[in-house]
Design an enzyme around this catalytic site. Structure first.
Site, mmCIF file in Angstrom:
data_model
loop_
_atom_site.group_PDB
_atom_site.id
_atom_site.type_symbol
_atom_site.label_atom_id
_atom_site.label_comp_id
_atom_site.label_asym_id
_atom_site.label_seq_id
_atom_site.Cartn_x
_atom_site.Cartn_y
_atom_site.Cartn_z
ATOM 1 N N GLY A 37 0.869 -1.184 0.000
ATOM 2 C CA GLY A 37 0.000 0.000 0.000
ATOM 3 C C GLY A 37 0.898 1.224 0.000
ATOM 4 O O GLY A 37 1.879 1.268 0.741
ATOM 5 N N LYS A 38 0.553 2.198 -0.835
ATOM 6 C CA LYS A 38 1.463 3.346 -0.985
ATOM 7 C C LYS A 38 1.675 4.091 0.319
ATOM 8 O O LYS A 38 2.775 4.557 0.618
ATOM 9 C CB LYS A 38 0.950 4.285 -2.082
ATOM 10 C CG LYS A 38 0.975 3.621 -3.451
ATOM 11 C CD LYS A 38 0.610 4.561 -4.546
ATOM 12 C CE LYS A 38 0.314 3.790 -5.847
ATOM 13 N NZ LYS A 38 1.419 2.949 -6.316
ATOM 14 N N GLY A 39 0.612 4.224 1.114
ATOM 15 C CA GLY A 39 0.763 4.931 2.390
ATOM 16 C C GLY A 39 1.694 4.184 3.329
ATOM 17 O O GLY A 39 2.664 4.736 3.861
ATOM 18 N N THR A 217 9.812 11.669 -10.921
ATOM 19 C CA THR A 217 10.753 10.552 -10.891
ATOM 20 C C THR A 217 10.683 9.841 -12.243
ATOM 21 O O THR A 217 9.618 9.734 -12.844
ATOM 22 C CB THR A 217 10.434 9.569 -9.741
ATOM 23 O OG1 THR A 217 9.109 9.053 -9.922
ATOM 24 C CG2 THR A 217 10.525 10.268 -8.386
ATOM 25 N N GLY A 219 12.434 6.674 -13.015
ATOM 26 C CA GLY A 219 13.019 5.334 -12.951
ATOM 27 C C GLY A 219 14.526 5.385 -13.096
ATOM 28 O O GLY A 219 15.210 6.150 -12.403
ATOM 29 N N ASP A 249 7.549 4.811 -3.855
ATOM 30 C CA ASP A 249 7.135 5.065 -2.464
ATOM 31 C C ASP A 249 8.356 5.305 -1.586
ATOM 32 O O ASP A 249 8.337 6.165 -0.691
ATOM 33 C CB ASP A 249 6.341 3.874 -1.914
ATOM 34 C CG ASP A 249 5.040 3.666 -2.665
ATOM 35 O OD1 ASP A 249 4.491 4.656 -3.155
ATOM 36 O OD2 ASP A 249 4.602 2.514 -2.767
#
Ligand code: RIB
Length: 308
Positions: A37-39, A217, A219, A249
């Site tokens: 989960g990103k959070g 960003t 990569g 993240d």
């Protein structure tokens, strides 16, 4: 302290030789199941980078939810702001191919019930920073950012995933907007920007803010940052890539941690880029996220950010 408001998932990660085509069945070898989960990923990255971090969101009353809570607790991320929803804990199925590229499907579940009201006004102060993404209801994220901005709390939005334009008033109060190259182009489309290059897209977005820094960003190509006064590019760390899931993240969490520690923009960009690179060496979003001392040890491996 960094307050992360966002999604907590359990990721089911399956290595595949090649991604399946529609209608095709392929057989993968062992899968792994890890917290994601990103959070949660960004909270983990910020916490490991050495900054006091609190995670706020929702999980279900189930085994996945308990895993999410225990995982953050084990890494000293404060989880007292995570509440229980009637829905099942969020879950993501992630395919990772031989080049470390991934395809992700997220079932949001309990994340759909995450609410800005879970965060009291008392902690939205100048001493704290709010770090958000777009994997929980957008209205809740934007409500929180507005409240935080009004109270002088620093605000960072990782606009991921992008499905619509960011409200104009939110761009005005936001301190930092972070997107990847794909999301930058999606935002350009939703905001009807004239810009075609990533630099120009970032410049146009910065112009919509009051004192906004926009980071894109890219990569393996590194990242670029545009502020109203300066523009920077930072390279990426060369590593043997196993899995890029969660690298963005990691960048966001470590960048926020570095800013929170009082580092300059170029120093924060460099620490974030080093950490994101290191995180790609292990399968799973959080498994490879480096601790502070590991980031320090690799800072000499990356050249300094350059001003454009
Ligand atoms: O950014 C990576 C994350 O996206 C994964 O951990 C998955 O849960 C999805 O939310």
């Amino acid at each position: 302290m960094i307050i992360v408001f966002g999604a907590l998932n359990v990721d089911i990660v399956m290595p595949v030789k090649e991604f399946p085509k529609p209608g095709e069945t392929i057989v993968s070898e062992d899968y792994i199941s890890r917290s994601g989960g990103k959070g949660s990923n960004q909270a983990m990255a910020a916490g490991r980078a050495g900054v006091k971090t609190a995670m706020v969101g929702k999980v279900g009353d189930d085994a996945f939810g308990r895993r999410c809570l225990n995982n953050l607790k084990s890494q000293s991320v404060l989880g007292t702001g995570i509440a229980i929803s009637d829905r099942p804990t969020g879950c993501a199925t992630i395919w990772v191919d031989h080049a470390g590229e991934n395809m992700v499907v997220v079932s949001a579940g309990a994340n759909l019930d995450a609410s800005a009201e879970q965060i009291p006004d008392e902690i939205l102060t100048e001493k704290n920073m709010v770090l958000t993404q777009l994997e929980v209801p957008h209205d809740e994220t934007y409500t929180l950012l507005r409240r935080a901005g009004e109270k002088g709390c620093r605000t960072v939005l990782n606009a991921s995933p992008v499905t619509a334009a960011i409200p104009t008033d939110v761009l005005k109060i936001l301190d930092v907007l972070i997107v990847n190259d794909v999301e930058a182009k999606q935002l350009a489309h939703h905001h009807k920007l004239a810009a075609k290059t990533l630099e120009d897209i970032a410049r146009e977005l910065v112009d919509k803010g009051e004192n906004l820094t926009c980071i894109v960003t890219m990569g393996a190509k590194g990242a670029l940052a545009v502020t109203p006064e300066e523009e920077w590019v930072v390279p990426s760390l060369k590593v043997d890539v196993v899995d890029t899931t969660g690298a963005g993240d990691c960048f966001c969490g470590v960048f926020a941690a570095s800013l929170e520690n009082g580092d300059t923009l170029p120093d924060s960009l460099k620490r974030a880029s080093v950490a994101a690179g290191l995180s790609c060496r292990v399968l799973g979003a959080q498994a490879g996220m480096p601790f502070e001392d590991e980031i320090d040890a690799h800072m000499g491996d990356l050249s300094a950010p350059q001003q454009l």
